[in-house]
Design an enzyme around this catalytic site. Structure first.
Site: not given
Ligand code: FE
Ligand code: ZN
Length: 256
Positions: A57, A59, A61-62, A115, A134, A172
């Site tokens: 996805h 985001h 942090d990905h 998400h 996530d 995570h």
């Molecule tokens: Fe994340």
């Molecule tokens: Zn995420």
């Protein structure tokens, strides 16, 4: 087809990136690179060359390492068709029902909105490996930033049908705090009590708690149990349909 060698790379504060290496062809993918440096270091330490990025996805942090890794290695970036415009450098768009092959390894792709609206998961049956970003966490699930409880429950229910021995590679290390929440919802679950103790011991030793197995999640993760009578009774949610129960558990977690 062959089984992948999978390596955990910690990044940022609590992210896990996953290297998946096909020994037969030497193809190597990284799943959800939050940043480039730890990926390049892990590749260098093993003498591996990055051939693919698999994004679940959009985001930061990905996908934060996408551009730098592509510039450094010329790798192919694979990501969700439904969110292609938000995946930096995307080359190959995939979605529900697609298979994607890198090296000798083949992934089946699932759309798992909730998400984010375009979230996908990659399942490698030969490797008993699910990369779910996530969507499902060890003892938890992602927040509903762009989706509804009905969408997320459908997404989780789809993944729950995979073989119980499937290893769940989430993105995570949230497991210890997730366990405290899970116990607050279903304090009578003996498997959950035992798992929470084991998690405390693993974290005290500085160990990662991911991957878990889907079977463990089915037995202990409140977000996979919203249709189980014993769960609904313990959580005080008797009579609610699964979507309503799931939504209520998610609301409780948001406020925990
Ligand atoms: Fe994340
Ligand atoms: Zn995420």
């Amino acid at each position: 087809m062959s089984a992948l060698e999978i390596v955990r790379i910690p990044a940022l504060r609590d992210n896990y990136l996953w290297l998946a290496h096909d020994t037969a062809t030497k193809a190597t993918a990284v799943v959800d690179p939050a940043e480039a440096e730890p990926v390049l270091a892990a590749l260098g330490a093993r003498g591996w060359r990055l051939t693919h990025i698999l994004n679940t996805h959009h985001h930061p942090d990905h996908v934060g390492g996408n551009t730098a890794l592509k510039n450094a290695t010329g790798c192919t970036i694979v990501g969700p068709r439904a969110d292609a415009a938000r995946i930096p450098g995307i080359d190959v768009q995939v979605g529900e029902g697609d298979t994607y092959r890198f090296g000798d390894a083949e992934a089946q792709v699932f759309d798992v909105p909730g998400h984010t609206r375009g979230h996908i998961a990659y399942w490698f049956p030969e490797s008993r490996a699910l990369f779910c970003g996530d969507t499902i966490f060890a003892l938890g699930c992602g927040r509903l930033f762009e989706g509804t409880p009905a969408q997320m429950w459908a997404s989780i229910s789809k993944l729950r049908r995979l073989p119980p021995e499937t290893r769940v590679f989430c993105a995570h290390e949230y497991t210890q705090s997730n366990a405290r929440f899970a116990l607050s919802v279903e304090p009578t679950n003996a498997a959950l009590q035992a798992r929470a103790r084991a998690i405390d011991e693993m974290r005290a030793r500085g160990e990662a708690t991911v991957p878990s197995t889907l079977g463990e999640e089915i037995a202990t993760n409140p977000f996979l149990r919203a249709d189980r009578p014993e769960f609904l009774a313990a959580a005080g949610l008797e009579g609610l349909d699964p979507v309503a129960a799931f939504g209520e558990v998610r609301r409780r977690k948001d406020n925990f």
